[in-house]
Scaffold this motif. Structure first.
Motif, PDB file in Angstrom:
ATOM      1  N   ALA A  78       0.837  -1.211   0.000  1.00 23.17           N
ATOM      2  CA  ALA A  78       0.000   0.000   0.000  1.00 23.17           C
ATOM      3  C   ALA A  78       0.866   1.254   0.000  1.00 23.17           C
ATOM      4  O   ALA A  78       1.620   1.495   0.948  1.00 23.17           O
ATOM      5  CB  ALA A  78      -0.924   0.001   1.208  1.00 23.17           C
ATOM      6  N   ARG A  79       0.747   2.059  -1.042  1.00 22.31           N
ATOM      7  CA  ARG A  79       1.617   3.222  -1.225  1.00 22.31           C
ATOM      8  C   ARG A  79       1.517   4.250  -0.094  1.00 22.31           C
ATOM      9  O   ARG A  79       2.532   4.627   0.496  1.00 22.31           O
ATOM     10  CB  ARG A  79       1.317   3.905  -2.568  1.00 22.31           C
ATOM     11  CG  ARG A  79       2.251   5.085  -2.862  1.00 22.31           C
ATOM     12  CD  ARG A  79       1.821   5.862  -4.096  1.00 22.31           C
ATOM     13  NE  ARG A  79       0.452   6.339  -3.996  1.00 22.31           N
ATOM     14  CZ  ARG A  79       0.074   7.412  -3.294  1.00 22.31           C
ATOM     15  NH1 ARG A  79       0.969   8.128  -2.634  1.00 22.31           N
ATOM     16  NH2 ARG A  79      -1.183   7.778  -3.261  1.00 22.31           N
ATOM     17  N   GLU A  80       0.319   4.722   0.206  1.00 19.38           N
ATOM     18  CA  GLU A  80       0.203   5.834   1.147  1.00 19.38           C
ATOM     19  C   GLU A  80       0.711   5.479   2.542  1.00 19.38           C
ATOM     20  O   GLU A  80       1.441   6.254   3.166  1.00 19.38           O
ATOM     21  CB  GLU A  80      -1.248   6.321   1.243  1.00 19.38           C
ATOM     22  CG  GLU A  80      -1.799   6.882  -0.057  1.00 19.38           C
ATOM     23  CD  GLU A  80      -2.612   5.861  -0.862  1.00 19.38           C
ATOM     24  OE1 GLU A  80      -2.200   4.679  -0.959  1.00 19.38           O
ATOM     25  OE2 GLU A  80      -3.650   6.259  -1.406  1.00 19.38           O
ATOM     26  N   ILE A  81       0.345   4.311   3.034  1.00 21.89           N
ATOM     27  CA  ILE A  81       0.789   3.924   4.375  1.00 21.89           C
ATOM     28  C   ILE A  81       2.301   3.713   4.390  1.00 21.89           C
ATOM     29  O   ILE A  81       2.980   4.071   5.354  1.00 21.89           O
ATOM     30  CB  ILE A  81       0.014   2.703   4.913  1.00 21.89           C
ATOM     31  CG1 ILE A  81       0.184   2.603   6.420  1.00 21.89           C
ATOM     32  CG2 ILE A  81       0.429   1.424   4.232  1.00 21.89           C
ATOM     33  CD1 ILE A  81      -0.790   1.643   7.087  1.00 21.89           C
ATOM     34  N   VAL A  82       2.853   3.173   3.309  1.00 23.80           N
ATOM     35  CA  VAL A  82       4.301   2.974   3.224  1.00 23.80           C
ATOM     36  C   VAL A  82       5.017   4.318   3.225  1.00 23.80           C
ATOM     37  O   VAL A  82       6.026   4.495   3.917  1.00 23.80           O
ATOM     38  CB  VAL A  82       4.668   2.142   1.981  1.00 23.80           C
ATOM     39  CG1 VAL A  82       6.149   2.181   1.693  1.00 23.80           C
ATOM     40  CG2 VAL A  82       4.192   0.699   2.168  1.00 23.80           C
ATOM     41  N   GLU A  83       4.488   5.275   2.494  1.00 25.01           N
ATOM     42  CA  GLU A  83       5.105   6.610   2.483  1.00 25.01           C
ATOM     43  C   GLU A  83       5.054   7.247   3.869  1.00 25.01           C
ATOM     44  O   GLU A  83       6.040   7.837   4.321  1.00 25.01           O
ATOM     45  CB  GLU A  83       4.407   7.505   1.457  1.00 25.01           C
ATOM     46  CG  GLU A  83       4.696   7.112   0.030  1.00 25.01           C
ATOM     47  CD  GLU A  83       3.895   7.886  -1.001  1.00 25.01           C
ATOM     48  OE1 GLU A  83       4.295   7.847  -2.179  1.00 25.01           O
ATOM     49  OE2 GLU A  83       2.870   8.516  -0.652  1.00 25.01           O
ATOM     50  N   ARG A  84       3.905   7.121   4.559  1.00 24.74           N
ATOM     51  CA  ARG A  84       3.783   7.690   5.908  1.00 24.74           C
ATOM     52  C   ARG A  84       4.751   7.008   6.877  1.00 24.74           C
ATOM     53  O   ARG A  84       5.411   7.678   7.683  1.00 24.74           O
ATOM     54  CB  ARG A  84       2.353   7.569   6.427  1.00 24.74           C
ATOM     55  CG  ARG A  84       1.362   8.516   5.765  1.00 24.74           C
ATOM     56  CD  ARG A  84       0.019   8.542   6.472  1.00 24.74           C
ATOM     57  NE  ARG A  84      -0.632   7.237   6.583  1.00 24.74           N
ATOM     58  CZ  ARG A  84      -1.434   6.703   5.659  1.00 24.74           C
ATOM     59  NH1 ARG A  84      -1.670   7.354   4.529  1.00 24.74           N
ATOM     60  NH2 ARG A  84      -1.995   5.519   5.853  1.00 24.74           N
ATOM     61  N   GLU A  85       4.829   5.680   6.816  1.00 23.00           N
ATOM     62  CA  GLU A  85       5.737   4.952   7.709  1.00 23.00           C
ATOM     63  C   GLU A  85       7.193   5.308   7.435  1.00 23.00           C
ATOM     64  O   GLU A  85       7.974   5.504   8.375  1.00 23.00           O
ATOM     65  CB  GLU A  85       5.533   3.443   7.563  1.00 23.00           C
ATOM     66  CG  GLU A  85       4.229   2.946   8.150  1.00 23.00           C
ATOM     67  CD  GLU A  85       3.978   1.479   7.882  1.00 23.00           C
ATOM     68  OE1 GLU A  85       3.079   0.928   8.535  1.00 23.00           O
ATOM     69  OE2 GLU A  85       4.669   0.867   7.032  1.00 23.00           O
ATOM     70  N   ALA A  86       7.555   5.402   6.170  1.00 24.39           N
ATOM     71  CA  ALA A  86       8.935   5.753   5.817  1.00 24.39           C
ATOM     72  C   ALA A  86       9.286   7.142   6.360  1.00 24.39           C
ATOM     73  O   ALA A  86      10.358   7.339   6.942  1.00 24.39           O
ATOM     74  CB  ALA A  86       9.134   5.687   4.310  1.00 24.39           C
ATOM     75  N   GLN A  87       8.366   8.084   6.195  1.00 22.99           N
ATOM     76  CA  GLN A  87       8.615   9.434   6.698  1.00 22.99           C
ATOM     77  C   GLN A  87       8.736   9.417   8.227  1.00 22.99           C
ATOM     78  O   GLN A  87       9.656  10.025   8.787  1.00 22.99           O
ATOM     79  CB  GLN A  87       7.509  10.389   6.265  1.00 22.99           C
ATOM     80  CG  GLN A  87       7.755  11.815   6.712  1.00 22.99           C
ATOM     81  CD  GLN A  87       6.703  12.776   6.199  1.00 22.99           C
ATOM     82  OE1 GLN A  87       5.645  12.379   5.716  1.00 22.99           O
ATOM     83  NE2 GLN A  87       7.001  14.054   6.306  1.00 22.99           N
ATOM     84  N   ALA A  88       7.844   8.713   8.900  1.00 26.35           N
ATOM     85  CA  ALA A  88       7.872   8.653  10.368  1.00 26.35           C
ATOM     86  C   ALA A  88       9.149   7.999  10.883  1.00 26.35           C
ATOM     87  O   ALA A  88       9.642   8.355  11.958  1.00 26.35           O
ATOM     88  CB  ALA A  88       6.646   7.904  10.886  1.00 26.35           C
ATOM     89  N   GLN A  89       9.688   7.038  10.121  1.00 26.91           N
ATOM     90  CA  GLN A  89      10.897   6.323  10.538  1.00 26.91           C
ATOM     91  C   GLN A  89      12.167   6.962   9.972  1.00 26.91           C
ATOM     92  O   GLN A  89      13.273   6.459  10.207  1.00 26.91           O
ATOM     93  CB  GLN A  89      10.813   4.865  10.089  1.00 26.91           C
ATOM     94  CG  GLN A  89       9.698   4.101  10.749  1.00 26.91           C
ATOM     95  CD  GLN A  89       9.491   2.732  10.127  1.00 26.91           C
ATOM     96  OE1 GLN A  89      10.430   2.107   9.646  1.00 26.91           O
ATOM     97  NE2 GLN A  89       8.256   2.259  10.121  1.00 26.91           N
ATOM     98  N   SER A  90      12.009   8.045   9.213  1.00 24.58           N
ATOM     99  CA  SER A  90      13.143   8.747   8.592  1.00 24.58           C
ATOM    100  C   SER A  90      13.988   7.804   7.734  1.00 24.58           C
ATOM    101  O   SER A  90      15.220   7.791   7.823  1.00 24.58           O
ATOM    102  CB  SER A  90      14.016   9.427   9.643  1.00 24.58           C
ATOM    103  OG  SER A  90      13.269  10.380  10.358  1.00 24.58           O
TER     104      SER A  90
END
Length: 184
Positions: free
Chosen positions: A109-121
């Motif tokens: 899932a693109r959006e959740i992956v992008e959010r998680e990546a940003q949150a985890q830097s």
């Protein structure tokens, strides 16, 4: 607490692990070389040789979006919310005679992956590589239902990711105690 050293690779090598990457959501294309990142993760896992792996196998990795993953999660797991990755093992009878066993499909899932990546830097590419490896391990029969199973899976994931130059996703960062697994 330090992690134990990863186990030695098994002699049960995956000689071929063919993967097809399908991009269902064109917005994945903003992440340069995302398909190559996924395929690199597949090759890295193949080279580590997990113990339960067949000599040859095939899988499909679908780069989708939150809406599709939420629908699939609702239909198959009665949880109509998106998650970062879903794995769907194939029916062994679906493999054509003479072909490598078809392991199944992985949906990201693109959006959740992008959010998680940003949150985890971390980069989206590195996060997708982790989820690809995680999903493939599920298709190979690994799970994380018990602490021992989770530790084994995390050890293999960490070892494979290290070959790609990706930091241990389970190591605590100075700012937080470490990510909790978010997949089902």
């Amino acid at each position: 607490m330090t992690r134990p050293p990863p186990p030695e690779p098994s002699s049960a090598a995956i000689r071929t692990l063919d993967a097809e990457v399908a991009i269902e959501d064109d917005r994945w294309c903003v992440h340069q070389n995302i398909e190559q990142s996924v395929l690199a993760a597949v090759v890295a896992l193949r080279d580590i040789k997990p113990a339960v792996a067949p000599a040859a196998a095939a899988a499909t990795i679908v780069l989708s979006d939150d809406a599709r993953v939420a629908a699939l999660n609702g239909n198959f797991r009665q949880k109509p919310v998106p998650t970062n990755v879903l794995s769907f093992p194939a029916d062994p009878a679906a493999t054509e005679p003479g072909s490598a066993p078809y392991l199944g499909d992985i949906i990201v899932a693109r959006e959740i992956v992008e959010r998680e990546a940003q949150a985890q830097s971390i980069s989206v590419a590195h996060h997708v590589q982790h989820l690809t490896i995680h999903g493939l391990l599920h298709l190979l029969g690994y799970d994380h239902q018990t602490d021992a199973d989770a530790e084994l899976m995390e050890t293999i994931e960490t070892r494979v990711l290290a070959t790609l130059g990706v930091a241990d996703p389970y190591a605590p960062s100075p700012a937080q105690p470490g990510p909790a697994p978010t997949c089902p």
